[in-house]
Design a protein around this motif. Structure first.
Motif, PDB file in Angstrom:
ATOM      1  N   ILE A 106     -19.760  32.447  -5.830  1.00  0.00           N
ATOM      2  CA  ILE A 106     -19.891  31.396  -6.836  1.00  0.00           C
ATOM      3  C   ILE A 106     -19.951  30.018  -6.174  1.00  0.00           C
ATOM      4  CG2 ILE A 106     -18.721  30.248  -8.763  1.00  0.00           C
ATOM      5  CD1 ILE A 106     -17.560  33.064  -9.487  1.00  0.00           C
ATOM      6  N   HIS A 109     -23.298  28.819  -4.732  1.00  0.00           N
ATOM      7  CA  HIS A 109     -24.478  28.637  -5.591  1.00  0.00           C
ATOM      8  C   HIS A 109     -25.059  27.229  -5.476  1.00  0.00           C
ATOM      9  CE1 HIS A 109     -27.226  29.541  -8.796  1.00  0.00           C
ATOM     10  NE2 HIS A 109     -26.826  28.492  -9.491  1.00  0.00           N
ATOM     11  N   THR A 110     -24.198  26.229  -5.451  1.00  0.00           N
ATOM     12  CA  THR A 110     -24.675  24.840  -5.397  1.00  0.00           C
ATOM     13  C   THR A 110     -25.474  24.569  -4.130  1.00  0.00           C
ATOM     14  OG1 THR A 110     -22.622  24.275  -6.535  1.00  0.00           O
ATOM     15  CG2 THR A 110     -23.932  22.443  -5.736  1.00  0.00           C
ATOM     16  N   GLN A 112     -27.517  26.670  -2.628  1.00  0.00           N
ATOM     17  CA  GLN A 112     -28.754  27.443  -2.524  1.00  0.00           C
ATOM     18  C   GLN A 112     -29.967  26.538  -2.713  1.00  0.00           C
ATOM     19  OE1 GLN A 112     -28.902  30.880  -1.850  1.00  0.00           O
ATOM     20  NE2 GLN A 112     -26.725  30.486  -1.462  1.00  0.00           N
ATOM     21  N   LYS A 117     -32.144  29.737  -6.383  1.00  0.00           N
ATOM     22  CA  LYS A 117     -31.021  29.581  -7.310  1.00  0.00           C
ATOM     23  C   LYS A 117     -31.020  30.639  -8.422  1.00  0.00           C
ATOM     24  CE  LYS A 117     -29.475  24.790  -6.876  1.00  0.00           C
ATOM     25  NZ  LYS A 117     -28.249  25.191  -6.180  1.00  0.00           N
ATOM     26  N   HIS A 120     -29.890  33.947  -7.070  1.00  0.00           N
ATOM     27  CA  HIS A 120     -28.477  33.865  -6.679  1.00  0.00           C
ATOM     28  C   HIS A 120     -27.577  33.908  -7.912  1.00  0.00           C
ATOM     29  CE1 HIS A 120     -24.760  32.050  -4.949  1.00  0.00           C
ATOM     30  NE2 HIS A 120     -25.132  32.750  -3.898  1.00  0.00           N
ATOM     31  N   PHE A 121     -28.000  33.209  -8.964  1.00  0.00           N
ATOM     32  CA  PHE A 121     -27.246  33.225 -10.220  1.00  0.00           C
ATOM     33  C   PHE A 121     -27.189  34.650 -10.788  1.00  0.00           C
ATOM     34  CE2 PHE A 121     -27.232  33.114 -14.881  1.00  0.00           C
ATOM     35  CZ  PHE A 121     -26.064  32.418 -15.127  1.00  0.00           C
ATOM     36  N   ILE A 124     -24.641  36.635  -8.919  1.00  0.00           N
ATOM     37  CA  ILE A 124     -23.271  36.302  -9.336  1.00  0.00           C
ATOM     38  C   ILE A 124     -22.899  37.066 -10.606  1.00  0.00           C
ATOM     39  CG2 ILE A 124     -21.796  34.469 -10.286  1.00  0.00           C
ATOM     40  CD1 ILE A 124     -23.264  32.497  -8.434  1.00  0.00           C
ATOM     41  N   CYS A 170     -20.247  29.247 -14.653  1.00  0.00           N
ATOM     42  CA  CYS A 170     -21.625  29.704 -14.447  1.00  0.00           C
ATOM     43  C   CYS A 170     -22.201  30.285 -15.727  1.00  0.00           C
ATOM     44  CB  CYS A 170     -21.659  30.777 -13.349  1.00  0.00           C
ATOM     45  SG  CYS A 170     -21.229  30.201 -11.716  1.00  0.00           S
TER      46      CYS A 170
END
Length: 221
Positions: A106, A109-110, A112, A117, A120-121, A124, A170
């Motif tokens: 988590i 994520h910022t 990436q 993104k 990646h989200f 998660i 998220c």
């Protein structure tokens, strides 16, 4: 000299946030010394305070502790958040390692790149809902107690709540299929020390924003 633990890190969550959570849950006041620029980090490194040249670093009980897991283990043991025997400690460690894996996913994520993104989200959400949260839902069901290990509040409970709240940032409905975790969240959020830490103005840090990435990268790279 103050007897309060002193935390050395940048003014953001990162790998210090769990340590802040544990101290706050234990009702321990702490001071923060923010690493705001590369020069601040270099000063700590040249001063011999950082065993492996890295932060987080916590000054506590006459020690300058580094390595976030070692710091968290020490705080948990010192403040009776680490189970009553070796078997309970082993369970806590196993659960915490899983939470840490999800939490680091988590946190990343910022950082990436834009084109990664979305994937990646999705990762998660998939890991949270199919790998990690089902485990803790089952633990609570099988155990039949308010807390994850024994029937005593431990660092596993603190870190699960931290991870749940980060996951909900998220995806707000991420607990929709986990009724026991929903109740766990409500219950632990109302423990007085944690409730205080969740109030505006506490030392809990907000989620890292895109605009902060450049500042963090400049300090650590």
């Amino acid at each position: 000299m103050s007897g309060k633990p002193k935390l050395h890190y940048f003014n953001g969550r990162g790998r210090m946030e769990t340590i802040r959570w544990l101290l706050a849950a234990a009702g321990v006041e702490f001071e923060e010394c923010f690493v705001e620029a590369k020069d601040d980090l270099v000063k700590l490194q040249k001063g011999g305070s950082l065993l492996f040249q890295q932060v987080p670093m916590v000054e506590i009980d006459g020690m300058k502790m580094v390595q976030s897991r070692a710091i968290a283990n020490y705080i948990a043991a010192k403040y009776n958040l680490y189970g009553k025997d070796l078997k309970e400690r082993a369970l806590i460690d196993m659960y915490v390692e899983g939470m840490t894996d999800l939490n680091e996913l988590i946190m990343g994520h910022t950082f990436q790149p834009a084109e990664k993104k979305e994937q990646h989200f999705a990762t998660i959400v998939d890991r949270a809902t199919n790998r990690y949260f089902p485990v803790f839902e089952k633990v609570l069901k099988d155990h039949g107690q308010d807390f994850l290990v024994g029937n005593q509040f431990s660092r596993a409970d603190v870190q699960l709540l931290e991870t749940i709240l980060a996951a909900e940032e998220c995806k707000p409905d991420i607990l929709v299929k986990f009724p026991l975790l929903q109740r766990f969240k409500a219950r632990t959020s109302n423990i007085p020390t944690i409730k205080q830490f969740l109030q505006p103005g506490s030392q809990r840090k907000p989620r890292l924003q895109e605009k902060d990435v450049k500042r963090v990268m400049e300090i650590f790279h």
